[in-house]
Scaffold this motif. Structure first.
Motif: not given
Ligand SMILES: Cc1cc2nc3c(=O)[nH]c(=O)nc-3n(C[C@H](O)[C@H](O)[C@H](O)COP(=O)(O)OP(=O)(O)OC[C@H]3O[C@@H](n4cnc5c(N)ncnc54)[C@H](O)[C@@H]3O)c2cc1C
Ligand code: SF4
Length: 339
Positions: A23-29, A205-217
């Motif tokens: 947020x602080x650095x914006x387009x510089x980061x 300014x967003x971060x991907x935190x985790x990927x959730x794979x639902x229970x499969x058949x």
């Protein structure tokens, strides 16, 4: 030797601290995870940054856990970990196989799942040095006004080239994204944009935190097939992930096939479940249905001159890879690759 432009590296230790820096650095980061795509892109002058916000020391972003039947995969989990993890191999085989075929061992040891999901689109007229691109007159995606793939094209068609993306689509994965306004969860199918300049709906300014794979058949089967020229290092020239869900009697109850390395976003082949429903692997009806699905893939998948490899050859390989990957999934085998 290509030099890395001068850049500072910030090493936050929590997601909140990382978000604060962004947020602080914006387009510089820019965010860096394993750096295996970002660093070459900086060297090629495709990306520019004064500060890299590294996720390497952020607590809680790496690792795999099970939660109410779902597999929760931290964004900085390495591809090597993903490929080797027994739970991922058993419960989401297409994903483990796709991760196992990315690049080569050193890059899989550094490269992360998050970085793979958020991989920049690729094009043979774009992933080049500044000098090379300047000699060509640049292109729409960076520094120019023309597309060299589609004559007169006003839209970039650089290809989604991330091997794990189609696998995650067949598995119905969701992405957990943290940003200045809190966390949101997005089904991976709605995350992609059909725009080669930027094909993912991640806000600044967003971060991907985790990927959730639902229970499969219960009877879940999956596999990944990858067309490439060499046995290592190559990005996909065509990639396809499949899901086959078998019912208690061993017949196909549901199925899916998603592809990558064709267009700006990974693409689902339409009509796959309808062709395969009710047939049983090992029987002639299954092989006939697989042939029909290979035909669907051939008609719906249209390789472009965006990534290397002769277009006619890539097109001819589409039904071959669709067929082999479905058959491998049915046998509980895979991955599929010819080298
Ligand atoms: C020679 C070579 C061959 C390769 N072959 C393949 C291949 O066959 N298949 C393939 O899929 N890839 C390939 N790659 C690309 C790359 O190695 C992988 O895609 C890897 O998974 C990228 O992960 P990373 O952690 O290194 O990402 P980084 O390079 O660190 O980041 C990639 C992008 O994602 C952003 N980012 C990363 N993590 C996050 C996050 N959690 N939140 C927000 N933004 C984030 C970065 O800002 C950057 O824009 C290859 C790379 C090289 C150099
Ligand atoms: S498809 Fe390739 S040449 Fe065309 S604008 Fe995109 S990156 Fe440039």
């Amino acid at each position: 030797v290509l030099r890395l432009p001068k850049v500072e590296v910030a090493t936050p230790t929590s997601v909140d601290e990382a978000l604060g820096l962004l947020a602080e650095l914006g387009e510089r980061a820019l965010v860096v995870a394993g750096g295996t795509d970002l660093v070459p892109n900086l060297k090629h002058g495709l990306f520019e940054a004064e500060v890299l916000v590294s996720l390497g020391a952020v607590e809680g972003l790496a690792g795999i856990r099970e939660e109410e039947g779902a597999l929760v995969l931290g964004a900085t989990t390495t591809l090597a970990t993903l490929a080797e993890d027994e739970r991922v191999r058993r419960r989401a085989p297409a994903l483990a196989q796709a991760a196992s075929l990315v690049a080569g061992p050193q890059l899989r040891a550094m490269g992360t799942l998050g970085g793979n999901v958020l991989l920049d689109t690729r094009c043979q007229w774009y992933n080049q040095t500044y000098f090379w691109r300047k000699a060509l007159g640049f292109c729409l995606k960076k520094d120019g006004t023309l597309c060299h793939v589609v004559e007169g094209g006003r839209r970039c068609v650089a290809a989604a080239s991330n091997d794990t993306a189609p696998a995650l689509m067949t598995l119905g994965a969701t992405l957990v994204i943290a940003g200045p306004r809190g966390r949101r969860t997005v089904p991976i199918d709605s995350f992609w944009l059909a725009d080669g300049i930027r094909n993912r709906a991640l806000e600044p300014g967003e971060l991907l935190v985790e990927v959730r794979v639902p229970r499969q058949a219960e009877g879940h089967r999956g596999a990944y097939g990858k067309l490439r020229e060499r046995g290592s290092i190559d990005f996909p020239l065509f990639g396809c992930a499949v899901r086959l869900d078998l019912d208690g009697a061993g017949r196909v109850a549901d199925a899916d096939l998603c592809s990558v390395a064709l267009a700006a976003r990974p693409v689902r082949v339409r009509g796959v479940a309808a062709e395969l429903a009710g047939v049983q692997p090992g029987e002639a009806a299954f092989d006939e249905a697989v042939e029909r699905v290979a035909g669907l893939a051939e008609r719906q998948c249209r390789p472009l001159e965006n990534v290397p490899g002769e277009v006619e050859w890539r097109q001819a390989m589409v039904p071959v890879y669709a067929r082999r990957t479905l058959q491998a999934a049915a046998r509980g085998a895979g991955p599929v690759h010819h080298v």
